[in-house]
Design an enzyme around this catalytic site. Sequence first.
Site, PDB file in Angstrom:
ATOM      1  N   SER A 162       0.837  -1.197   0.000  1.00  0.00           N
ATOM      2  CA  SER A 162       0.000   0.000   0.000  1.00  0.00           C
ATOM      3  C   SER A 162       0.879   1.257   0.000  1.00  0.00           C
ATOM      4  CB  SER A 162      -0.967  -0.047   1.180  1.00  0.00           C
ATOM      5  OG  SER A 162      -2.031   0.861   1.002  1.00  0.00           O
ATOM      6  N   ASP A 245      -9.554  -4.975  -5.141  1.00  0.00           N
ATOM      7  CA  ASP A 245      -8.896  -3.854  -4.472  1.00  0.00           C
ATOM      8  C   ASP A 245      -9.199  -2.549  -5.205  1.00  0.00           C
ATOM      9  OD1 ASP A 245      -7.223  -2.125  -3.111  1.00  0.00           O
ATOM     10  OD2 ASP A 245      -5.378  -3.238  -3.555  1.00  0.00           O
ATOM     11  N   HIS A 277      -8.022  -5.441  -0.823  1.00  0.00           N
ATOM     12  CA  HIS A 277      -6.772  -4.779  -0.451  1.00  0.00           C
ATOM     13  C   HIS A 277      -6.121  -5.446   0.763  1.00  0.00           C
ATOM     14  CE1 HIS A 277      -3.923  -1.514  -0.579  1.00  0.00           C
ATOM     15  NE2 HIS A 277      -4.227  -1.116   0.648  1.00  0.00           N
TER      16      HIS A 277
END
Length: 303
Positions: A162, A245, A277
Amino acid sequence: MTSSMAAIAHDFPPFLRVFTDGHVQRLITIPHLPPSTDPLTGIRSKDVVISPEFGIKSRIFLPKMSHPQKLPLIIYVHGGAFCFGSPLNVVTQSFLTPLVSQTSAVAIAIGYRLAPEHPLPAAYHDCWAALQWIASHVSGAGPDPWINNYVDTSRVFLVGDSAGANLVHYLAVQAGVNHTRLGLGVRGLMVLHPYFIQKEPDELTRYLYPGCSGSDDDPKLNPASDPDLGKLCTSRVLVAVAEKDFLKARGVEYYETLKKSKWEGTIEFVENEDEDHIFYLLNPSSEKAKALFQHLISFIKQN
Protein backbone atom coordinates in the site's frame (compact mmCIF):
# COMPACT_ATOMS: atom_id res chain seq x y z
CA MET A 1 -11.92 23.02 24.97
CA THR A 2 -11.30 19.28 25.11
CA SER A 3 -11.15 17.06 22.02
CA SER A 4 -14.42 15.44 23.06
CA MET A 5 -16.07 18.88 22.79
CA ALA A 6 -14.23 20.04 19.67
CA ALA A 7 -15.85 19.94 16.26
CA ILE A 8 -14.58 17.74 13.46
CA ALA A 9 -12.39 19.75 11.08
CA HIS A 10 -11.40 16.94 8.70
CA ASP A 11 -12.93 13.48 8.37
CA PHE A 12 -11.24 10.79 6.31
CA PRO A 13 -12.90 7.44 7.08
CA PRO A 14 -11.79 4.75 7.62
CA PHE A 15 -8.37 6.25 8.43
CA LEU A 16 -8.56 9.31 10.68
CA ARG A 17 -10.51 12.25 11.99
CA VAL A 18 -9.00 15.64 12.87
CA PHE A 19 -10.70 18.01 15.32
CA THR A 20 -10.66 21.78 15.44
CA ASP A 21 -8.38 21.71 18.52
CA GLY A 22 -5.76 19.80 16.48
CA HIS A 23 -6.40 16.40 18.05
CA VAL A 24 -6.03 13.47 15.65
CA GLN A 25 -8.19 10.38 16.12
CA ARG A 26 -6.97 7.32 14.25
CA LEU A 27 -9.89 5.09 13.37
CA ILE A 28 -7.74 1.98 12.88
CA THR A 29 -5.63 0.78 15.79
CA ILE A 30 -3.40 -2.29 15.74
CA PRO A 31 -1.81 -3.73 18.90
CA HIS A 32 1.95 -3.43 19.31
CA LEU A 33 4.14 -6.32 20.39
CA PRO A 34 7.41 -6.12 22.33
CA PRO A 35 10.59 -7.53 20.78
CA SER A 36 10.87 -11.20 21.62
CA THR A 37 11.96 -14.69 20.60
CA ASP A 38 9.27 -16.51 18.64
CA PRO A 39 8.69 -19.90 20.33
CA LEU A 40 7.76 -21.67 17.07
CA THR A 41 10.45 -20.41 14.68
CA GLY A 42 13.18 -19.23 17.03
CA ILE A 43 13.22 -15.82 15.30
CA ARG A 44 14.61 -13.14 17.60
CA SER A 45 13.67 -9.48 17.30
CA LYS A 46 14.97 -6.24 18.74
CA ASP A 47 14.28 -2.54 18.27
CA VAL A 48 16.75 0.05 17.03
CA VAL A 49 16.45 3.84 16.90
CA ILE A 50 17.80 4.99 13.56
CA SER A 51 17.02 8.71 13.85
CA PRO A 52 17.55 9.75 17.49
CA GLU A 53 16.31 13.28 16.84
CA PHE A 54 12.85 11.86 16.10
CA GLY A 55 12.97 8.75 18.29
CA ILE A 56 11.69 6.55 15.47
CA LYS A 57 11.96 2.83 16.19
CA SER A 58 12.59 0.14 13.60
CA ARG A 59 12.60 -3.58 14.34
CA ILE A 60 15.16 -6.19 13.25
CA PHE A 61 14.19 -9.87 12.91
CA LEU A 62 16.97 -12.47 13.09
CA PRO A 63 16.30 -16.07 12.03
CA LYS A 64 17.44 -19.07 14.04
CA MET A 65 20.89 -20.20 12.85
CA SER A 66 22.91 -23.33 13.54
CA HIS A 67 26.11 -21.32 13.04
CA PRO A 68 26.97 -17.64 12.38
CA GLN A 69 26.65 -16.71 8.71
CA LYS A 70 25.92 -13.79 6.39
CA LEU A 71 22.29 -13.79 5.21
CA PRO A 72 20.15 -11.76 2.78
CA LEU A 73 18.36 -8.71 4.16
CA ILE A 74 14.66 -7.97 3.67
CA ILE A 75 13.81 -4.29 4.16
CA TYR A 76 10.08 -3.90 4.83
CA VAL A 77 8.07 -0.67 4.88
CA HIS A 78 4.54 -0.89 6.30
CA GLY A 79 1.49 0.70 4.76
CA GLY A 80 -1.36 2.61 6.34
CA ALA A 81 -2.15 5.57 4.06
CA PHE A 82 0.92 7.36 5.47
CA CYS A 83 -1.07 8.03 8.66
CA PHE A 84 -1.19 4.78 10.67
CA GLY A 85 0.70 1.52 11.07
CA SER A 86 3.97 0.59 12.74
CA PRO A 87 6.98 -1.71 12.38
CA LEU A 88 6.26 -2.84 15.95
CA ASN A 89 2.71 -4.12 15.58
CA VAL A 90 1.25 -7.60 15.29
CA VAL A 91 0.54 -7.23 11.55
CA THR A 92 4.19 -6.52 10.76
CA GLN A 93 5.30 -9.49 12.85
CA SER A 94 2.83 -11.88 11.21
CA PHE A 95 3.93 -10.69 7.75
CA LEU A 96 7.68 -10.96 8.33
CA THR A 97 7.78 -14.17 10.38
CA PRO A 98 7.13 -16.56 7.45
CA LEU A 99 9.44 -14.59 5.15
CA VAL A 100 12.32 -14.66 7.64
CA SER A 101 11.83 -18.28 8.69
CA GLN A 102 11.40 -19.68 5.18
CA THR A 103 14.09 -17.66 3.40
CA SER A 104 16.66 -17.67 6.22
CA ALA A 105 16.97 -13.91 5.79
CA VAL A 106 17.35 -11.11 8.28
CA ALA A 107 14.58 -8.51 8.09
CA ILE A 108 14.27 -4.93 9.22
CA ALA A 109 10.89 -3.22 9.42
CA ILE A 110 11.48 0.50 8.97
CA GLY A 111 9.66 3.04 11.08
CA TYR A 112 8.73 6.51 9.89
CA ARG A 113 6.89 9.54 11.18
CA LEU A 114 3.16 9.52 10.46
CA ALA A 115 1.07 12.26 8.92
CA PRO A 116 -0.74 14.54 9.61
CA GLU A 117 1.30 15.36 12.74
CA HIS A 118 4.37 14.99 10.52
CA PRO A 119 3.20 15.94 7.03
CA LEU A 120 4.61 14.32 3.95
CA PRO A 121 7.32 14.23 2.68
CA ALA A 122 8.57 13.39 6.23
CA ALA A 123 7.93 9.66 5.67
CA TYR A 124 10.08 9.70 2.53
CA HIS A 125 12.89 11.47 4.36
CA ASP A 126 12.73 9.00 7.27
CA CYS A 127 12.81 5.93 5.02
CA TRP A 128 15.72 7.34 3.03
CA ALA A 129 17.59 8.06 6.28
CA ALA A 130 16.93 4.46 7.35
CA LEU A 131 18.30 3.09 4.07
CA GLN A 132 21.44 5.19 4.48
CA TRP A 133 21.78 3.90 8.05
CA ILE A 134 21.55 0.33 6.77
CA ALA A 135 24.15 1.14 4.10
CA SER A 136 26.52 2.35 6.81
CA HIS A 137 27.03 -1.36 7.64
CA VAL A 138 28.46 -2.26 4.21
CA SER A 139 32.02 -2.17 5.60
CA GLY A 140 31.01 -4.31 8.58
CA ALA A 141 31.59 -1.44 10.98
CA GLY A 142 28.09 0.00 11.28
CA PRO A 143 26.29 0.86 14.53
CA ASP A 144 24.30 -2.39 14.84
CA PRO A 145 26.09 -5.70 15.56
CA TRP A 146 23.31 -7.90 14.16
CA ILE A 147 23.58 -6.25 10.75
CA ASN A 148 27.40 -6.20 10.90
CA ASN A 149 27.62 -9.89 11.80
CA TYR A 150 24.71 -11.52 10.02
CA VAL A 151 23.78 -9.47 6.92
CA ASP A 152 25.18 -9.77 3.42
CA THR A 153 24.63 -6.22 2.16
CA SER A 154 25.09 -7.39 -1.42
CA ARG A 155 21.80 -9.34 -1.15
CA VAL A 156 19.09 -6.87 -0.21
CA PHE A 157 15.36 -7.04 -0.98
CA LEU A 158 12.87 -4.20 -0.65
CA VAL A 159 9.21 -4.94 0.08
CA GLY A 160 6.25 -2.76 0.99
CA ASP A 161 2.48 -2.77 0.80
CA SER A 162 0.00 0.00 0.00
CA ALA A 163 1.61 3.31 1.04
CA GLY A 164 4.65 1.27 2.05
CA ALA A 165 4.90 0.05 -1.55
CA ASN A 166 5.02 3.68 -2.63
CA LEU A 167 7.83 4.29 -0.14
CA VAL A 168 9.95 1.27 -1.14
CA HIS A 169 9.61 2.25 -4.79
CA TYR A 170 10.96 5.69 -3.81
CA LEU A 171 13.85 4.01 -2.00
CA ALA A 172 14.62 1.86 -5.04
CA VAL A 173 14.86 4.91 -7.27
CA GLN A 174 16.94 6.89 -4.80
CA ALA A 175 19.24 3.90 -4.26
CA GLY A 176 19.74 3.76 -8.03
CA VAL A 177 20.53 7.46 -8.25
CA ASN A 178 22.96 7.13 -5.30
CA HIS A 179 24.24 3.60 -5.98
CA THR A 180 27.96 4.41 -5.81
CA ARG A 181 27.58 6.19 -2.48
CA LEU A 182 25.31 3.59 -0.86
CA GLY A 183 27.04 0.38 -1.95
CA LEU A 184 24.03 -1.84 -1.26
CA GLY A 185 23.24 -4.69 -3.64
CA VAL A 186 19.48 -4.59 -4.09
CA ARG A 187 18.49 -7.88 -5.72
CA GLY A 188 14.73 -7.36 -5.87
CA LEU A 189 11.79 -5.03 -5.24
CA MET A 190 8.36 -6.34 -4.17
CA VAL A 191 5.52 -3.84 -4.64
CA LEU A 192 2.32 -5.17 -3.05
CA HIS A 193 -1.07 -3.50 -3.61
CA PRO A 194 0.66 -0.14 -4.19
CA TYR A 195 -0.78 3.25 -3.41
CA PHE A 196 0.08 5.74 -6.13
CA ILE A 197 -1.79 8.83 -7.27
CA GLN A 198 -3.82 9.04 -10.45
CA LYS A 199 -5.00 12.10 -12.35
CA GLU A 200 -8.05 12.69 -10.16
CA PRO A 201 -6.87 14.66 -7.07
CA ASP A 202 -6.89 12.69 -3.80
CA GLU A 203 -8.19 14.78 -0.90
CA LEU A 204 -6.58 12.71 1.84
CA THR A 205 -3.17 12.98 0.17
CA ARG A 206 -3.61 16.73 -0.33
CA TYR A 207 -4.27 17.06 3.38
CA LEU A 208 -1.36 14.82 4.45
CA TYR A 209 1.05 16.38 1.93
CA PRO A 210 0.65 20.19 2.05
CA GLY A 211 1.92 21.88 -1.06
CA CYS A 212 1.30 18.96 -3.40
CA SER A 213 -1.57 18.92 -5.87
CA GLY A 214 -2.75 15.47 -4.78
CA SER A 215 -2.69 14.61 -8.48
CA ASP A 216 -0.33 12.71 -10.77
CA ASP A 217 2.32 15.40 -11.27
CA ASP A 218 4.46 14.56 -8.21
CA PRO A 219 7.22 11.97 -8.88
CA LYS A 220 6.99 10.67 -5.31
CA LEU A 221 3.30 9.94 -5.75
CA ASN A 222 3.29 8.90 -9.41
CA PRO A 223 6.27 7.01 -10.90
CA ALA A 224 5.22 8.01 -14.43
CA SER A 225 6.16 11.60 -13.52
CA ASP A 226 9.63 10.65 -12.29
CA PRO A 227 12.50 11.40 -14.70
CA ASP A 228 14.71 9.04 -12.66
CA LEU A 229 12.41 6.01 -13.01
CA GLY A 230 14.86 4.28 -15.34
CA LYS A 231 17.50 4.39 -12.59
CA LEU A 232 15.59 1.92 -10.41
CA CYS A 233 18.32 0.13 -8.46
CA THR A 234 17.36 -3.49 -9.11
CA SER A 235 16.96 -5.77 -12.12
CA ARG A 236 13.94 -7.64 -10.72
CA VAL A 237 10.53 -6.36 -9.64
CA LEU A 238 7.41 -8.18 -8.47
CA VAL A 239 4.06 -6.35 -8.53
CA ALA A 240 1.05 -7.87 -6.74
CA VAL A 241 -2.56 -6.69 -6.99
CA ALA A 242 -5.95 -8.02 -5.88
CA GLU A 243 -9.01 -8.22 -8.13
CA LYS A 244 -11.42 -6.40 -5.80
CA ASP A 245 -8.90 -3.85 -4.47
CA PHE A 246 -9.87 -0.22 -5.09
CA LEU A 247 -6.15 0.37 -5.77
CA LYS A 248 -5.83 -2.40 -8.35
CA ALA A 249 -5.74 -0.01 -11.32
CA ARG A 250 -2.82 1.85 -9.76
CA GLY A 251 -0.81 -1.35 -9.42
CA VAL A 252 -1.57 -2.29 -13.03
CA GLU A 253 -0.57 1.21 -14.17
CA TYR A 254 2.70 0.95 -12.21
CA TYR A 255 3.45 -2.37 -13.89
CA GLU A 256 2.74 -0.95 -17.35
CA THR A 257 4.70 2.24 -16.65
CA LEU A 258 7.76 0.33 -15.53
CA LYS A 259 7.61 -1.99 -18.55
CA LYS A 260 7.53 1.02 -20.92
CA SER A 261 10.27 2.97 -19.12
CA LYS A 262 14.02 3.04 -19.75
CA TRP A 263 14.53 0.66 -16.82
CA GLU A 264 16.14 -2.56 -17.98
CA GLY A 265 15.00 -5.48 -15.89
CA THR A 266 12.43 -8.23 -15.51
CA ILE A 267 9.05 -7.66 -13.89
CA GLU A 268 6.58 -10.22 -12.55
CA PHE A 269 2.87 -9.53 -12.14
CA VAL A 270 0.62 -11.42 -9.72
CA GLU A 271 -3.13 -10.93 -9.35
CA ASN A 272 -5.26 -12.65 -6.73
CA GLU A 273 -8.85 -13.18 -7.85
CA ASP A 274 -11.81 -12.44 -5.55
CA GLU A 275 -9.54 -10.75 -3.00
CA ASP A 276 -9.42 -7.22 -1.63
CA HIS A 277 -6.77 -4.78 -0.45
CA ILE A 278 -3.98 -6.32 1.70
CA PHE A 279 -6.03 -9.50 2.19
CA TYR A 280 -2.83 -11.38 3.06
CA LEU A 281 -2.34 -9.15 6.13
CA LEU A 282 -5.96 -9.35 7.24
CA ASN A 283 -6.22 -13.12 6.80
CA PRO A 284 -2.67 -14.52 6.59
CA SER A 285 -3.82 -18.11 7.18
CA SER A 286 -6.01 -18.22 4.07
CA GLU A 287 -4.90 -20.42 1.19
CA LYS A 288 -4.49 -17.48 -1.19
CA ALA A 289 -2.42 -15.58 1.38
CA LYS A 290 -0.19 -18.61 1.86
CA ALA A 291 0.22 -18.89 -1.92
CA LEU A 292 1.22 -15.23 -2.17
CA PHE A 293 3.73 -15.68 0.66
CA GLN A 294 5.23 -18.62 -1.23
CA HIS A 295 5.52 -16.42 -4.31
CA LEU A 296 7.42 -13.81 -2.31
CA ILE A 297 9.63 -16.48 -0.73
CA SER A 298 10.42 -17.93 -4.15
CA PHE A 299 11.23 -14.45 -5.49
CA ILE A 300 13.76 -13.96 -2.68
CA LYS A 301 15.27 -17.42 -2.97
CA GLN A 302 15.94 -16.98 -6.68
CA ASN A 303 18.80 -14.72 -5.68
